[in-house]
Design a protein around this motif. Structure first.
Motif, PDB file in Angstrom:
ATOM      1  N   LEU A  87       0.824  -1.209   0.000  1.00 33.02           N
ATOM      2  CA  LEU A  87       0.000   0.000   0.000  1.00 33.02           C
ATOM      3  C   LEU A  87       0.857   1.258   0.000  1.00 33.02           C
ATOM      4  O   LEU A  87       0.570   2.231  -0.705  1.00 33.02           O
ATOM      5  N   ASN A  88       1.928   1.264   0.802  1.00 38.23           N
ATOM      6  CA  ASN A  88       2.774   2.457   0.898  1.00 38.23           C
ATOM      7  C   ASN A  88       3.461   2.785  -0.422  1.00 38.23           C
ATOM      8  O   ASN A  88       3.898   3.911  -0.644  1.00 38.23           O
ATOM      9  N   THR A  91       0.154   4.585  -2.437  1.00 36.91           N
ATOM     10  CA  THR A  91      -0.841   5.484  -1.831  1.00 36.91           C
ATOM     11  C   THR A  91      -0.616   6.934  -2.229  1.00 36.91           C
ATOM     12  O   THR A  91      -1.529   7.632  -2.695  1.00 36.91           O
ATOM     13  N   GLN A  92       0.634   7.420  -2.071  1.00 32.67           N
ATOM     14  CA  GLN A  92       0.899   8.825  -2.355  1.00 32.67           C
ATOM     15  C   GLN A  92       0.698   9.149  -3.831  1.00 32.67           C
ATOM     16  O   GLN A  92       0.237  10.232  -4.180  1.00 32.67           O
ATOM     17  N   ILE A  94      -1.507   7.690  -5.911  1.00 32.65           N
ATOM     18  CA  ILE A  94      -2.940   7.772  -6.198  1.00 32.65           C
ATOM     19  C   ILE A  94      -3.525   9.063  -5.635  1.00 32.65           C
ATOM     20  O   ILE A  94      -4.364   9.717  -6.273  1.00 32.65           O
ATOM     21  N   ILE A  95      -3.055   9.466  -4.455  1.00 26.89           N
ATOM     22  CA  ILE A  95      -3.517  10.744  -3.885  1.00 26.89           C
ATOM     23  C   ILE A  95      -3.093  11.899  -4.791  1.00 26.89           C
ATOM     24  O   ILE A  95      -3.844  12.864  -4.995  1.00 26.89           O
ATOM     25  N   ALA A 132      -8.698  -3.174   2.229  1.00 25.98           N
ATOM     26  CA  ALA A 132      -7.903  -1.948   2.240  1.00 25.98           C
ATOM     27  C   ALA A 132      -8.511  -0.957   1.273  1.00 25.98           C
ATOM     28  O   ALA A 132      -9.105  -1.344   0.259  1.00 25.98           O
ATOM     29  N   THR A 133      -8.342   0.327   1.579  1.00 25.81           N
ATOM     30  CA  THR A 133      -8.854   1.389   0.708  1.00 25.81           C
ATOM     31  C   THR A 133      -7.820   2.503   0.601  1.00 25.81           C
ATOM     32  O   THR A 133      -7.114   2.813   1.561  1.00 25.81           O
ATOM     33  N   ILE A 134      -7.730   3.072  -0.594  1.00 26.34           N
ATOM     34  CA  ILE A 134      -6.949   4.292  -0.832  1.00 26.34           C
ATOM     35  C   ILE A 134      -7.925   5.288  -1.433  1.00 26.34           C
ATOM     36  O   ILE A 134      -8.454   5.061  -2.525  1.00 26.34           O
ATOM     37  N   LYS A 167     -12.748   8.826   3.009  1.00 25.52           N
ATOM     38  CA  LYS A 167     -12.530   7.408   3.279  1.00 25.52           C
ATOM     39  C   LYS A 167     -13.737   6.730   3.912  1.00 25.52           C
ATOM     40  O   LYS A 167     -14.102   5.607   3.549  1.00 25.52           O
TER      41      LYS A 167
END
Length: 868
Positions: A87-88, A91-92, A94-95, A132-134, A167
């Motif tokens: 995820l790490n 994540t950034q 996709i944000i 899990a969600t992003i 979220k």
């Protein structure tokens, strides 16, 4: 479409191979910046290639496009590698995509970015987590690993008041809930087919807040406007759902007009390939529903066109509906209607040559699709008839049995011969909510049938006569009841099966077909389980009828229920409406019934003992009548208690005997009530009557003999007497009883006739008694008291409380019936034994509480049936 898709993904794979890989240090630096981590180099962030969020606002459109390209390159590198993706790692990035969309909404995303997001959803290692969600402002990625402890049926996006993703608005669903489909509760709801919720699979969803350059509709001069969120569904690395349909419910941005549709984005433009083109208008306040087979990005579209082309918009939906079929078996034709399917079946059956399994396979795919998704299709009874006929006509190509099994319908065929003695069918229970090929099995030996509901959900046992000659047997099994347009209140509670034996529709010599079914649900209090067969009407409709079928409920929840029917057609377990009172009222009524029957039994026993102990008492004609009436009521009260506490779950000897004895005691009781009424009328009204010799003998022959004649006639007339089952509201119970017209002629009509005569005699008698008392020299109070006392005695002697039973569906009448009819023999005991001075003195003398009384002989005018 499939060819285009394959070519496209080949292109993506070429890109993955040919993209140059930078130096190791440069790669680590880029990956670390995108992941949001710091690189210790002089204490600052070293992100030369990827700009921070605060710098995005100052960028031009071209620079933002470069940022997107860099993020895409990073995603491709991740997907190209063999190392786990966490995820790490993403994540950034996709944000940052979401942040870029906040700045420039008209930015056109590369096609590769859409594919990469879908592939990331299936590749990211959740590191032990189940879900899990992003979530960014404009884009979200949801992932779930389904299992027994983590069932996944879909997702839900809550109603977004500020129109930005957050979220807590995203929920992965473990169960369906009708409340989610309200427009004021959700923006999007997705329900997956059951096979996608199995363990060891990955389900992922990519959601965009709105259309960001997805393209236009693939129709000349027709433009499309995306009118909902855009969502993609992926399972592992499969882009299509193998024929399974998903349901997507959308809240439109604006209320669409008549020209709107469900659409699938094919990585270049919008079309309805893989989706049903029409989107039916829901009930007010509910979400719009799309049904799609494709798992790529889906949304609701509003169609518009050039102003100078007047015919284009009016024909847009017609054109769109020809783009793609609903069935998984075709990719170029429109979804077939039920009329098309019926025409295809008729064409097959009208051919001189018999069709093969291959000939009908595609038609069954179309039927399966209709049974899967279109709940509003009206299936005429002709469709069911054609399916039954098809089972007789299909050429088995030299084999003895054949099967055609789809998710929602199955056709099983067997040619019965000495070498293939088929006596039935079993359908094994499966966790998946669809039919599977290995679940269906023909049965030749019925001695060791497994009726455990954890093993089988349907077992059919045909009678021995089907083996008398070679013939074709076929079964059509429906997973649900959508092909049966029921207009009644009956609810289907099992699989539906059509049983067809060539040249046979009914059985002889009392034979029945046994159908063992697994109930789908436990009925509510206001419904009860029963057997039903689909009765056809002349207007191409039908209804669920119970005639000719007997339901045997299993007392063990792990054993299948049983339907026994004397004919062949479509069968199912159904839930029918049962009038009920509140649980509190039912408990009170049942308790009153038990107490009343118990006291009546006590009263009847005391009357019987009185008859045995006192010779002077039993010599009187009126006492002899009371004894016979009490004996009949004693038997009936005992039967009522048996019915309350014993439930017969099968047609057995004990159930048959209980039904016969109860039937006999009810008729006998009413016959003695009629004799009592006639005797009272003769004594009180006529007074001076001609003496009838052997009157006790005549009364006994009538009251005990007539019920025997009725019952014997019914037993010899009925094929299976007392096989009907009755579940009363209070007291609750199941027992064998006459059914149909036999119930009316052998129970209802005799009771109604006797009650009618007794009511007339009651009013004649009470009127004459009241007039006689009025002429006596007594006070008004004494007159009223004596009339009331005589009236109460006559009411119970004549059996008039049973009139309340005719209106027992009303709570007041039910209480009146219960507190009078069940206490009938006990109240007679009070008046006959306790209230009669002569009888009371006999008991007091017997108990040595009072000396032997001396009575004067009564005149003829005073020898009445009433206690004095």
């Amino acid at each position: 479409m499939q060819l285009l898709r394959n070519s496209y993904f080949t292109f993506i794979l070429i890109i993955l191979v040919l993209i140059p890989i930078n130096a190791e240090e440069e790669h680590i630096k880029k990956k670390t910046c995108l992941a949001g981590d710091e690189i210790a180099d002089g204490g600052g962030r070293e992100c030369d290639d990827i700009t921070s969020r605060r710098d995005l606002i100052a960028m031009s459109n071209l620079e933002l496009q470069d940022e997107i390209e860099q993020i895409l390159s990073y995603f491709i590198e991740l997907l190209q590698g063999t190392s786990p993706i966490y995820l790490n790692d993403v994540t950034q990035s996709i944000i940052k995509i979401s942040d870029i969309l906040n700045i420039e909404e008209n930015l056109e995303f590369p096609i590769d970015m859409m594919v990469a997001l879908e592939m990331l959803g299936t590749r990211i290692d959740l590191d032990g987590s189940l879900n899990a969600t992003i979530v960014g402002d404009n884009v979200a990625l949801l992932m779930a690993n389904p299992s027994v402890d983590n069932p996944v049926v879909g997702i839900r996006i809550l109603n977004l008041n500020d129109d930005r993703f957050y979220k807590d608005a995203f929920k992965i669903l473990a169960a369906e809930d009708p409340g989610y489909l309200a427009a004021n509760a959700s923006d999007v709801v997705v329900y997956l087919p059951a096979p996608l919720t199995t363990p060891d699979s990955r389900v992922s969803f990519v959601v965009f807040r709105k259309d960001y350059g997805f393209g236009e509709l693939d129709l000349p001069t027709i433009l499309s406007l995306v009118n909902s969120r855009v969502i993609s569904v992926k399972v592992d690395n499969t882009s299509e759902l193998d024929g399974e349909m998903i349901s997507l419910y959308f809240k439109p941005f604006s209320e669409p007009g008549s020209l709107h549709m469900c659409a699938n984005w094919g990585y270049s433009n919008w079309s309805n390939r893989g989706c049903l083109p029409s989107m039916q208008k829901p009930q007010p306040g509910m979400l719009y529903r799309c049904v799609c087979q494709e798992s790529t990005y889906v949304a609701q579209l509003i169609l518009s066109g050039d102003s100078d082309i007047t015919s284009t918009m009016s024909t847009a939906m017609t054109t769109a509906s020809t783009l793609t079929p609903m069935s998984s078996t075709s990719a170029t034709t429109a979804p077939p209607t039920i009329e098309d399917i019926i025409n295809d079946l008729e064409n097959l059956l009208n051919n001189d040559s018999d069709p093969s399994i291959t000939d009908v396979d595609q038609i069954f795919d179309q039927i399966n699709d209709l049974l899967s998704i279109d709940e509003d299709v009206v299936f005429p009874t002709e469709f069911l008839r054609l399916l039954d006929e098809l089972g007789f006509r299909i050429d088995l190509n030299g084999t003895e049995t054949a099967a055609l099994v789809k998710d929602n319908i199955a056709l099983m065929m067997a040619d019965v011969e000495d070498s293939n003695p088929v006596r039935g069918l079993s359908v094994a229970y499966r966790e998946e909510d669809v039919f599977t090929d290995d679940a269906f099995k023909f049965l030749s030996n019925m001695k060791n049938i497994n009726l455990n509901s954890t093993m089988n959900e349907l077992v059919v046992h045909l009678p021995e006569s089907v083996l008398n000659s070679p013939r074709r047997i076929s079964f059509v099994v429906f997973h649900n009841d959508r092909a049966f347009n029921n207009r009644e209140e009956s609810i289907v509670n099992s699989r539906v099966i059509s049983i067809n034996v060539y040249n046979m529709t009914q059985f002889d010599n009392g034979e029945v077909v046994n159908i063992h079914m697994k109930p789908l649900r436990i009925p509510e209090r206001d419904r009860k389980r029963s057997c039903g067969y689909w009765a056809l009407l002349d207007d191409s409709t039908g209804y669920w009828s119970q005639e000719g079928c007997t339901f045997i409920r299993s007392r063990n929840p792990t054993i299948l229920d049983t339907c026994q029917c004397d004919h062949l057609t479509h069968f199912a377990e159904i839930l029918i409406v049962k009038p009920v009172f509140s649980e509190q009222n039912e408990a009170i009524l049942e308790m009153i019934s038990i107490i009343g029957c118990s006291l009546s039994i006590f009263g009847a026993i005391i009357i019987l003992i009185t008859f045995v102990l006192f010779k002077t008492w039993r010599l009187k004609f009126r006492n002899q009548i009371w004894l016979q009436l009490s004996l009949a009521l004693l038997i009936m009260s005992i039967c009522f208690l048996v019915v309350v506490f014993v439930k017969y779950d099968e047609y057995s000897v004990s159930c048959l005997l209980t039904g016969i004895i109860l039937h006999f005691s009810v008729l006998t009781s009413f016959c003695w009530m009629l004799v009592t009424a006639i005797k009272a009328y003769r004594d009180l009204v006529i007074v001076f009557t001609k003496y009838i010799p052997c009157q006790m003998t005549l009364a006994t022959i009538f009251s005990w003999g007539l019920p025997i004649i009725v019952i014997v006639t019914y037993i010899f007339k009925a094929t299976e007497p007392y096989k009907g089952r009755f579940e009363e509201m209070t007291p609750s119970g199941s027992f064998c009883y006459p059914s149909g017209l036999d119930l009316w002629f052998s129970v209802y009509i005799p009771i109604a006739v006797i009650l009618f005569i007794n009511v007339i005699l009651f009013f004649y008698t009470i009127g004459f008694v009241s007039s006689s008392i009025h002429n006596q020299n007594i006070t008004y109070y004494e007159e009223a008291h004596k009339c009331a006392r005589i009236g109460i005695v006559l009411v119970f002697l004549f059996g008039l409380p049973w009139i309340f039973g005719l209106f027992a569906f009303n709570i007041v009448a039910a209480y009146m019936f219960t507190v009078t009819a069940t206490f009938q023999c006990f109240i007679l005991f009070i008046f006959i034994i306790c209230g009669n001075k002569e009888t009371r003195d006999l008991w007091l003398f017997k108990l040595k509480l009072k000396p032997m009384p001396r009575y004067k002989r009564q005149s003829a005018s005073r020898r009445t049936i009433l206690p004095t």
